[in-house]
Design a protein around this motif. Sequence first.
Motif, short mmCIF file in Angstrom:
data_model
loop_
_atom_site.label_atom_id
_atom_site.label_comp_id
_atom_site.label_asym_id
_atom_site.label_seq_id
_atom_site.Cartn_x
_atom_site.Cartn_y
_atom_site.Cartn_z
N ASN A 205 0.79 -1.21 0.00
CA ASN A 205 0.00 0.00 0.00
C ASN A 205 0.83 1.28 0.00
OD1 ASN A 205 -2.00 1.84 0.21
ND2 ASN A 205 -3.11 0.71 1.81
N ASN B 200 -1.38 5.26 0.96
CA ASN B 200 -1.45 6.02 2.20
C ASN B 200 -0.18 6.82 2.46
OD1 ASN B 200 -4.10 5.36 2.90
ND2 ASN B 200 -3.46 3.38 3.70
N LYS C 24 1.40 -11.90 20.88
CA LYS C 24 0.92 -12.44 19.62
C LYS C 24 1.83 -11.99 18.48
CE LYS C 24 -3.59 -12.30 21.67
NZ LYS C 24 -4.78 -11.49 21.96
N PRO D 130 1.61 -11.63 14.30
CA PRO D 130 2.31 -10.35 14.25
C PRO D 130 2.06 -9.42 15.44
CG PRO D 130 0.41 -10.29 12.79
CD PRO D 130 0.53 -11.69 13.28
N MET E 230 0.71 -6.14 16.25
CA MET E 230 -0.21 -5.27 15.52
C MET E 230 -0.80 -4.27 16.50
SD MET E 230 -3.08 -6.31 12.76
CE MET E 230 -4.14 -7.31 13.77
N TRP F 144 -0.27 -0.12 18.56
CA TRP F 144 0.55 1.04 18.92
C TRP F 144 1.53 0.64 20.03
CZ3 TRP F 144 -0.37 5.85 16.56
CH2 TRP F 144 -1.55 5.95 15.81
N TYR G 60 2.49 3.13 15.11
CA TYR G 60 1.65 1.98 14.73
C TYR G 60 2.45 0.91 13.96
CZ TYR G 60 -2.30 -0.72 13.06
OH TYR G 60 -3.17 -1.74 12.80
N VAL H 230 2.68 -3.13 12.30
CA VAL H 230 2.07 -4.38 11.84
C VAL H 230 3.21 -5.20 11.24
CG1 VAL H 230 0.38 -5.50 10.34
CG2 VAL H 230 -0.08 -3.21 11.21
N LYS I 277 0.54 5.97 9.34
CA LYS I 277 -0.62 5.52 10.12
C LYS I 277 -0.42 5.84 11.60
CE LYS I 277 -3.39 4.14 7.15
NZ LYS I 277 -4.80 4.55 7.16
N ARG J 69 -6.26 -0.90 22.56
CA ARG J 69 -6.83 0.03 21.57
C ARG J 69 -8.27 0.42 21.90
NH1 ARG J 69 -6.44 -3.51 16.49
NH2 ARG J 69 -5.46 -5.15 17.70
N GLU K 179 -7.92 3.73 16.47
CA GLU K 179 -8.29 3.05 15.25
C GLU K 179 -9.76 3.38 15.00
OE1 GLU K 179 -6.74 -0.90 15.46
OE2 GLU K 179 -8.26 -1.70 14.11
N PRO L 19 -5.03 3.75 11.70
CA PRO L 19 -5.57 2.54 11.08
C PRO L 19 -7.09 2.60 10.88
CG PRO L 19 -4.14 2.00 12.92
CD PRO L 19 -4.36 3.47 12.98
N LEU L 20 -7.52 2.19 9.69
CA LEU L 20 -8.94 2.21 9.35
C LEU L 20 -9.39 0.81 8.94
CD1 LEU L 20 -8.90 5.30 6.94
CD2 LEU L 20 -9.47 5.32 9.38
N ASP M 196 -7.00 -0.12 5.90
CA ASP M 196 -5.88 -0.97 6.33
C ASP M 196 -6.35 -2.39 6.58
OD1 ASP M 196 -3.68 1.10 6.79
OD2 ASP M 196 -5.45 1.96 7.73
N LYS M 197 -7.59 -2.52 6.99
CA LYS M 197 -8.13 -3.84 7.28
C LYS M 197 -9.55 -3.94 6.74
CE LYS M 197 -6.56 -3.41 11.82
NZ LYS M 197 -6.55 -3.84 13.22
N GLN N 106 -3.05 -10.05 8.49
CA GLN N 106 -3.26 -8.85 9.29
C GLN N 106 -4.32 -7.94 8.69
OE1 GLN N 106 -0.66 -9.12 7.22
NE2 GLN N 106 -0.97 -7.28 6.01
N GLY O 91 -6.92 -12.55 10.80
CA GLY O 91 -5.83 -11.98 11.58
C GLY O 91 -6.30 -11.27 12.83
N GLU O 92 -7.61 -11.10 12.94
CA GLU O 92 -8.17 -10.41 14.10
C GLU O 92 -9.65 -10.76 14.18
OE1 GLU O 92 -6.60 -6.54 15.34
OE2 GLU O 92 -8.51 -5.72 14.69
N ASP P 87 -5.16 -17.24 19.11
CA ASP P 87 -4.01 -16.39 19.44
C ASP P 87 -3.88 -15.20 18.51
OD1 ASP P 87 -3.27 -17.67 17.20
OD2 ASP P 87 -1.52 -18.68 18.03
N VAL P 88 -5.01 -14.76 17.95
CA VAL P 88 -5.00 -13.50 17.19
C VAL P 88 -5.66 -12.43 18.07
CG1 VAL P 88 -5.10 -14.67 14.95
CG2 VAL P 88 -7.22 -13.90 16.04
N PRO P 89 -5.41 -11.15 17.76
CA PRO P 89 -6.04 -10.10 18.57
C PRO P 89 -7.57 -10.20 18.56
CG PRO P 89 -4.35 -9.16 17.16
CD PRO P 89 -4.51 -10.59 16.75
N ILE P 90 -8.16 -9.90 19.71
CA ILE P 90 -9.62 -9.90 19.84
C ILE P 90 -10.07 -8.49 20.23
CG2 ILE P 90 -11.59 -10.78 21.18
CD1 ILE P 90 -9.87 -13.34 21.65
N ALA Q 269 -8.17 -10.99 28.05
CA ALA Q 269 -6.97 -10.66 27.29
C ALA Q 269 -7.29 -9.99 25.95
CB ALA Q 269 -6.13 -11.92 27.08
N ASP R 237 -7.51 -7.18 23.03
CA ASP R 237 -6.51 -6.19 22.60
C ASP R 237 -7.11 -4.82 22.38
OD1 ASP R 237 -5.80 -9.03 21.50
OD2 ASP R 237 -3.91 -7.94 21.76
#
Lengths: 204, 252
Positions: free
Chosen positions: A11, A14, A116, A118, A120, A122, A143, A145, A185, B5, B46, B76-77, B98-99, B123, B168-169, B197-200, B220, B222
């Motif tokens: 990307n 951005n 975790k 990656p 991901m 701040w 930020y 990733v 970002k 976040r 975010e 991040p958006l 971004d996601k 991700q 990834g999340e 084990d990915v962000p929640i 836990a 994120d």
Amino acid sequence: MLSIIDYDAGNTFNVIKAFKHLGIEVQLTDEPEKIMKSSGLILPGVGAFGPAMATLEKKGLIGVIKKVVLDNKIPLLGICLGMQLLFEKSSEYGSHEGLGLIPGEVGLIPEKGDLKVPQMGWNENQLKKNETDFAFIADEYTYFVHSYYAVCDKQYLISTVDYGVEIPAMVQNKNIFGTQFHPEKSGAVGLKILKTFSEKVVRQ
Amino acid sequence: MLAKRIIPCLDVDNGRVKKGINFVNLVDVGDPATIAAEYESQGADELVFLDITATNQKRSTMKGVVERVSSQVFMPLTVGGGIKSVTDMQELLRAGADKISLNSAAVATPELITEGAKKFGNQCIVVAIDVKRNAAKDYYEVYTHGGKTATGIDALEWAKKIVELGAGELLVTSMDKDGTKSGFDIELYQKLSILVDVPIIASGGAGTSSDFADVFQKSAVDGALAASVFHYGEIAIPDLKKTLRDQGVNIR
């Protein structure tokens, strides 16, 4: 002119928008002649190390980037994967040679406890070098990733973040800079990093 | 260490933010870019934009929204709502997202998760799960189509599966808690965070700052997402962040 190197690795939009917002003229290009004439280079990047190097090679840009940066001493900023490419090699899916502009290697973030991969989100920068135009990054969150990180001598560190291991967040070897985080970002502090880098370009 | 976040969620209908948003000093409260900029200045970490537009025709305006927001707001958006193909994802990512958040489409076509993850990286792919406790059968059930359709799918099993497929999340909304302002469904997030084990990201139930402190301290997760408490100014993000910091939560 500041050139953003276009090599199909993620990307760039951005990054371009962030410079536009700052009122800084940039061009997105993969043409060696334009890159040779640039006053500064941005090497963005999202994706995997091996394919990214292969694309740079296929486009005939590896020698060009090295020449501009090493012989002409033009400032370069690598972002995320673009920063990792500045190092000598990476163990991401095999072993790959990088641009070798900063001594060091790129490896997988070790899984530790609840951390975790990656990384991901701040994370908070610890300043590692006082004599730098980027000292304002101290204690600021930027930020990230990424799953891989650079391991290098501390003389190249501007800042690091703690993620179980000490992760180089911003690095520098003379006129060559890199951020593991995404300045485009990272809110106000991210924009300030891009602006400060662009001022180095102007001063050249 | 990585900061927890705080994520405001904005519903977008035909290019405009829906639901009243009561910020002071905002002339045009329906403009996504203006509202995004305000949240950025308040310290949001975010933003999630949910396209609630019913027709595909109008949906293409979402690209323009993302384009405009990402030209002015540098954080991040995440964009969700009505995304049904890798092409849809690519267009929104090119516009500056971004996601990408998948919900009903992930249930209908789980391969979409894998296709997106392969093309853009894990991700980039968030899977949103709307969860309601099924008391009769004693399990957490997945709902789709804005919470209207019960699927009979066990949410905990589904979470494991979508992570294997490449998510990834996870953005997990408790429908039991949503709108109640009685706090997040901590038990649900405790169970989920053991399994994957990915962000929640926790969503549904935020009423006060201490609800956020609770979910961060007792599970836990994120991140924590909310809409109305932020939109109506019931919780100001700077105050929320101060409360969390005072209670020892790692906050930007």
